[in-house]
Design an enzyme around this catalytic site. Sequence first.
Site, mmCIF file in Angstrom:
data_model
loop_
_atom_site.group_PDB
_atom_site.id
_atom_site.type_symbol
_atom_site.label_atom_id
_atom_site.label_comp_id
_atom_site.label_asym_id
_atom_site.label_seq_id
_atom_site.Cartn_x
_atom_site.Cartn_y
_atom_site.Cartn_z
ATOM 1 N N ASP A 112 0.817 -1.213 0.000
ATOM 2 C CA ASP A 112 0.000 0.000 0.000
ATOM 3 C C ASP A 112 0.853 1.265 0.000
ATOM 4 O O ASP A 112 1.486 1.582 1.000
ATOM 5 C CB ASP A 112 -0.895 -0.016 1.240
ATOM 6 C CG ASP A 112 -1.864 1.151 1.263
ATOM 7 O OD1 ASP A 112 -1.981 1.845 0.235
ATOM 8 O OD2 ASP A 112 -2.491 1.376 2.300
ATOM 9 N N ASP A 319 -0.826 6.589 -6.851
ATOM 10 C CA ASP A 319 -1.171 5.475 -5.983
ATOM 11 C C ASP A 319 -1.122 4.168 -6.755
ATOM 12 O O ASP A 319 -1.700 4.050 -7.829
ATOM 13 C CB ASP A 319 -2.579 5.716 -5.433
ATOM 14 C CG ASP A 319 -2.956 4.728 -4.356
ATOM 15 O OD1 ASP A 319 -2.058 4.240 -3.667
ATOM 16 O OD2 ASP A 319 -4.155 4.434 -4.211
#
Length: 441
Positions: A112, A319
């Site tokens: 992440d 991201d």
Amino acid sequence: MHALAFFFAASCSLLATLPFTEPSKTQSSFTIDLIHHDSSLSPFYNSSMTRSQLIRNAAMRSISRANRLSFSHTLNKLKESPPEAIIIPNNGDYLMRIYIGTPSVERLAIADTGSDLTWVQCSSCDITKCFAQNTSFYDPKHSSTFAFFPCDSETCTQLPYSQYICGDSGECIYGYNYGDESYSYGGFGSDSISFDATAATPPNFPKFVFGCGYVNKITADKSRKPTGIVGLGAGPLSLVSQLGDEIGHKFSYCLLPFASNSSSKLKFGEAAIVQGNGVVSTPLIIKPDLPFYYLNLEGITVGAKTVKTGQTDGNIIIDSRSTLTYLEKNLYNEFVSLVKEIVAVEEENNYGPYPFDFCFTYKEGMSAPPDVVFHFTGGDVVLKPMHTLLLIEDNLTCSTVVPSSFGGISIFGNLAQIDFHVGYDIQGGKVSFAPTNCSLN
Ligand SMILES: *[C@@H]1O[C@H](CO)[C@@H](O)[C@H](O)[C@H]1NC(C)=O
Ligand SMILES: *[C@@H]1O[C@H](CO)[C@@H](O)[C@H](O)[C@H]1NC(C)=O
Ligand SMILES: *[C@@H]1O[C@H](CO)[C@@H](O)[C@H](O)[C@H]1NC(C)=O
Ligand SMILES: *[C@@H]1O[C@H](CO)[C@@H](O)[C@H](O)[C@H]1NC(C)=O
Ligand SMILES: *[C@@H]1O[C@H](CO)[C@@H](O)[C@H](O)[C@H]1NC(C)=O
């Protein structure tokens, strides 16, 4: 799993004082596999799903369950509920293997870039308070190198006060809420961590700080059973920050097309330096108290026309976990009208499944879809139709760029980054992109 905005009250001093990995004169450089959750290399692979089903599912997972969380049911000593979070989608598309403890135990965890804390499910976990996983929970008692931090330790007290409490035996208990209602809380400790790297001697980092979670929930998808999260985001607790000097504060990834049967790569140290033809770089912007990596998007060109944002201060999060690319609504509307001009869409299909917005039926005689240029400050990234359009069902093509419903926040998602080597140089303050065939990388 994007940790709530309130987390980082801590200053950079945390970085200097946590008992991070022992300094070493030789810089580590290593490469590990990043496994797409739905690829044939993943233990979660479902061979009966078609490629377009998989992609559609991944996109659907982008739906964020925005919610203001109060953690009072579990961390009732906290004095206040957290402020509004920055909510961004949580897909958990990519998994990585980590090895923790002595002897080491393998964990397959979500990689992440939008949060900092690493945590795994721990053995003190009661199954009603955790989620099922396919291996036994990590048992710190079976590791000779594990240590919990006491509540009065410097490491613990440097967690922002709203993120930890003292347990009955004086132990440090962390609590993390994520924007999609996922959470983890448990003991805050350290142990060795290593990676199944391709290096002859896989690098081993002795005192990695992470969470031993015993009340956990990952909402992403009930069928997904990772065993924790590896935080690669900004902020002092992230893996990238903890390895710090050892990896020259650099990491990178090269993501393969969705249905590929090879694994994507995550690199640290020298290996993460982006080289080769067509490298472009743009300033990396890290905002106080937030775990996200921001870039500044000055404009987008479609064909011969450009829309400008007029912004300079970091307006888009890059991201690796969000499947789709989200644009602030005004920018999105301008972008889509340019695409429509070029593709000359006659009938727009207004029934694209959520979260898709702009879909159309591709017909013979229509112009080829255009390349799209994202003008990041100092670096133009040219996206091919495969980055921005997706055939999601029979003849229904949808834009993978969708309007943001996250308070005007734009996100540069992972479909747009396929076949680019994307390098983060945290100390150098830049993100670099090079078009790359990631299956050769
Ligand atoms: C879980 O473990 C069982 C038995 O070991 C195995 O059959 C199954 O494929 C595993 N599932 C996943 C998702 O790893
Ligand atoms: C695999 O995909 C098929 C088709 O979508 C679905 O019916 C089935 O439930 C899935 N299996 C698992 C284990 O998720
Ligand atoms: C990947 O592997 C699966 C199962 O082994 C196979 O069905 C599929 O055709 C392969 N895909 C590619 C792109 O090679
Ligand atoms: C999809 O495209 C094919 C070939 O272009 C055409 O034969 C077919 O009728 C189209 N289907 C629909 C539902 O439009
Ligand atoms: C990338 O390399 C692989 C392996 O050589 C090749 O099969 C594939 O076609 C290449 N992809 C592109 C887009 O050139």
